[in-house]
Design a protein around this motif. Structure first.
Motif, PDB file in Angstrom:
ATOM      1  N   ILE A  86       1.560   1.233 -21.829  1.00 15.79           N
ATOM      2  CA  ILE A  86       2.317   1.979 -20.833  1.00 15.79           C
ATOM      3  C   ILE A  86       1.378   2.850 -20.003  1.00 15.79           C
ATOM      4  N   GLY A  87       1.387   2.616 -18.705  1.00 16.41           N
ATOM      5  CA  GLY A  87       0.566   3.391 -17.790  1.00 16.41           C
ATOM      6  C   GLY A  87      -0.853   2.923 -17.641  1.00 16.41           C
ATOM      7  N   GLU A  88      -1.250   1.867 -18.376  1.00 21.10           N
ATOM      8  CA  GLU A  88      -2.610   1.349 -18.286  1.00 21.10           C
ATOM      9  C   GLU A  88      -2.612   0.028 -17.531  1.00 21.10           C
ATOM     10  N   PRO A  89      -3.610  -0.228 -16.704  1.00 24.67           N
ATOM     11  CA  PRO A  89      -3.683  -1.519 -15.997  1.00 24.67           C
ATOM     12  C   PRO A  89      -4.001  -2.645 -16.976  1.00 24.67           C
ATOM     13  N   PHE A  90      -3.411  -3.825 -16.815  1.00 27.50           N
ATOM     14  CA  PHE A  90      -2.218  -4.150 -16.047  1.00 27.50           C
ATOM     15  C   PHE A  90      -1.184  -4.717 -16.999  1.00 27.50           C
ATOM     16  N   VAL A 130      -2.674  -0.903  -6.716  1.00 26.84           N
ATOM     17  CA  VAL A 130      -1.975  -2.019  -7.349  1.00 26.84           C
ATOM     18  C   VAL A 130      -0.629  -1.525  -7.861  1.00 26.84           C
ATOM     19  N   SER A 131       0.446  -2.206  -7.481  1.00 26.10           N
ATOM     20  CA  SER A 131       1.765  -1.927  -8.057  1.00 26.10           C
ATOM     21  C   SER A 131       1.899  -2.724  -9.352  1.00 26.10           C
ATOM     22  N   ASP A 132       2.303  -2.032 -10.400  1.00 26.75           N
ATOM     23  CA  ASP A 132       2.243  -2.581 -11.773  1.00 26.75           C
ATOM     24  C   ASP A 132       3.492  -2.130 -12.524  1.00 26.75           C
ATOM     25  N   GLY A 133       4.542  -2.833 -12.460  1.00 25.77           N
ATOM     26  CA  GLY A 133       5.035  -3.873 -11.633  1.00 25.77           C
ATOM     27  C   GLY A 133       6.313  -4.341 -12.326  1.00 25.77           C
ATOM     28  N   TYR A 134       6.137  -5.186 -13.339  1.00 24.78           N
ATOM     29  CA  TYR A 134       7.253  -5.740 -14.115  1.00 24.78           C
ATOM     30  C   TYR A 134       7.250  -5.232 -15.554  1.00 24.78           C
ATOM     31  N   HIS A 146      -4.788   3.312  -8.720  1.00 26.07           N
ATOM     32  CA  HIS A 146      -5.757   3.461  -7.633  1.00 26.07           C
ATOM     33  C   HIS A 146      -7.136   3.094  -8.168  1.00 26.07           C
ATOM     34  N   PHE A 147      -7.823   2.191  -7.459  1.00 27.18           N
ATOM     35  CA  PHE A 147      -9.183   1.775  -7.797  1.00 27.18           C
ATOM     36  C   PHE A 147     -10.091   2.092  -6.621  1.00 27.18           C
ATOM     37  N   HIS A 194       7.574  -3.331  -6.671  1.00 27.18           N
ATOM     38  CA  HIS A 194       7.423  -4.762  -6.421  1.00 27.18           C
ATOM     39  C   HIS A 194       6.332  -5.101  -5.425  1.00 27.18           C
ATOM     40  N   ALA A 195       6.079  -4.240  -4.444  1.00 29.83           N
ATOM     41  CA  ALA A 195       5.038  -4.479  -3.448  1.00 29.83           C
ATOM     42  C   ALA A 195       4.475  -3.136  -3.008  1.00 29.83           C
ATOM     43  N   VAL A 196       3.242  -3.168  -2.487  1.00 32.27           N
ATOM     44  CA  VAL A 196       2.575  -1.932  -2.081  1.00 32.27           C
ATOM     45  C   VAL A 196       1.851  -2.169  -0.763  1.00 32.27           C
ATOM     46  N   LEU A 197       1.834  -1.131   0.083  1.00 34.36           N
ATOM     47  CA  LEU A 197       1.150  -1.181   1.371  1.00 34.36           C
ATOM     48  C   LEU A 197       0.434   0.141   1.599  1.00 34.36           C
ATOM     49  N   VAL A 198      -0.863   0.083   1.909  1.00 31.92           N
ATOM     50  CA  VAL A 198      -1.560   1.242   2.452  1.00 31.92           C
ATOM     51  C   VAL A 198      -1.470   1.128   3.962  1.00 31.92           C
ATOM     52  N   ASP A 199      -0.778   2.074   4.607  1.00 29.33           N
ATOM     53  CA  ASP A 199      -0.537   1.939   6.036  1.00 29.33           C
ATOM     54  C   ASP A 199      -1.671   2.560   6.851  1.00 29.33           C
TER      55      ASP A 199
END
Length: 277
Positions: free
Chosen positions: A115-119, A135-139, A146-147, A171-176
Motif C-alpha cells: 500500500i502506497g509503494e510503487p507499483f 504515475v497514477s497507481d491505479g487499480y 512522483h519520479f 485512472h489517468a494522469v496529466l501534467v499540464d
C-alpha cells in the motif's frame, strides 16, 4: 459515422470512424492513443501487435511485437522521445525507443508494491518539461507517485476515499502546461488537480467515470468519460464543450499538432479521428 459534423468548444469537427482501417485486421483490444511531435499516432493494444503506429492520414507505418507486453494500459512519449508503456497487471513501466526496441523496465512484475509503494496495478504516466514524471497507481493502489528524471522515486500521495486528495481509481494522469498534476479519479466522478508536491488545488467536476485526459498546444484539456462523452475545458478550467464518443466509452484520447482529436474506443474496438473543419 464518417463525415458526421459536430461542434466542441466553438470548433467544428468532422468524424471519421474509418480512420486507421489500413490496420483493421490488427485492431484488437485497443487501450490507448498518443501522438508525438513528428506527426505519428501511437495506438496501444492489449494484444499482439501491442503497438500500431500511423501517420495522421491513418496509414499504418509500423507495428511492434513483444511477448513481454500483455496488459498495456496507457502510454506516454517522454521529452527525450522514449515511449513509456504502463503495464497494469505486471506492475511496471516498460520503456522503448521509437524503433520498438525495449530499453529498460521500472518496477518488477514479481514484486508488486505494498500500500502506497510503487507499483500495484499502475494505470498511467505523464511527464514534466524537465523530465520528471508522475504515475497514477491505479487499480491496486490509490496513489500518485512522483519520479525525477533519473527515475528515482521522490514522493507519493493519496489514499482510498472520497475526500480531496483521496482516490478510488486514479485512472489517468496529466501534467499540464501550468505544471499542475491532473488525475482522473474515475469512480469519484471527478478530475482532481494538484501542484507538483501533491497539494490539492481544485476539481474539474461533472464528469461520469472519467477515463483519459490530454491537453492540446493551446492549453485546452480533453477528458473522456463513460457517458460516453468527450469534455473540453479551456485554459481557465471552464467546460466549454461536450460531445459523445462512439464506442461504449473512449478509453484513450490524444490531440495532434494540428488540433485534430483521436479516440481509442472500447466495446466495440475502434479508432475515431475528429478532424477540424
Amino acid at each position: 459515422m464518417t463525415d458526421m459534423i459536430f461542434r466542441l468548444g466553438g470548433k467544428t469537427y468532422k468524424v471519421d470512424s474509418n480512420w486507421g482501417d489500413d490496420a483493421k485486421q490488427y485492431i484488437n483490444n485497443v487501450s490507448a492513443v498518443s501522438s508525438d511531435r513528428d506527426g505519428f499516432i501511437y495506438v496501444l493494444q492489449r494484444s499482439s501487435p501491442f503497438m500500431l503506429i500511423f501517420n495522421t492520414y491513418g496509414k499504418l507505418m509500423d507495428q511492434w511485437h513483444n511477448k513481454e507486453i500483455t496488459d498495456a494500459h496507457y502510454l506516454e512519449i517522454s521529452p527525450d522521445g522514449e515511449v513509456f508503456i504502463v503495464e497494469r497487471d505486471h506492475h511496471r513501466i516498460v520503456v522503448f525507443n521509437k524503433q520498438g526496441e525495449m530499453l529498460r523496465m521500472i518496477g518488477d512484475k514479481y514484486n508488486p508494491g505494498n500500500i502506497g509503494e510503487p507499483f500495484n496495478h499502475p494505470s498511467d504516466i505523464s511527464f514534466t518539461n524537465d523530465g520528471d514524471f508522475f504515475v497514477s497507481d491505479g487499480y491496486g493502489n490509490t496513489h500518485v507517485h512522483h519520479f525525477d528524471k533519473s527515475e528515482e522515486h521522490i514522493n507519493t500521495w493519496g489514499q482510498p476515499g472520497t475526500e480531496a486528495g483521496s482516490f478510488i481509481t486514479p485512472h489517468a494522469v496529466l501534467v499540464d502546461q501550468k505544471e499542475r498534476v491532473l488525475v482522473t479519479d474515475r469512480e469519484n466522478n471527478r478530475v482532481q488537480i494538484f501542484d507538483r508536491s501533491g497539494k490539492y488545488l481544485k476539481d474539474l467536476p461533472n464528469v461520469f467515470h472519467p477515463m483519459d485526459i490530454c491537453q492540446d498546444k493551446d492549453g485546452f484539456i480533453y477528458v473522456t468519460d463513460q457517458v460516453p462523452s468527450l469534455h473540453m475545458f479551456n485554459p481557465d478550467d471552464e467546460c466549454v464543450g461536450r460531445c459523445r464518443t462512439f464506442g461504449t466509452f473512449g478509453h484513450g484520447v490524444t490531440v495532434d499538432e494540428h488540433g485534430d482529436i483521436y479516440i481509442a474506443e472500447m466495446l466495440p474496438d475502434g479508432l475515431t479521428k475528429m478532424t477540424g473543419v
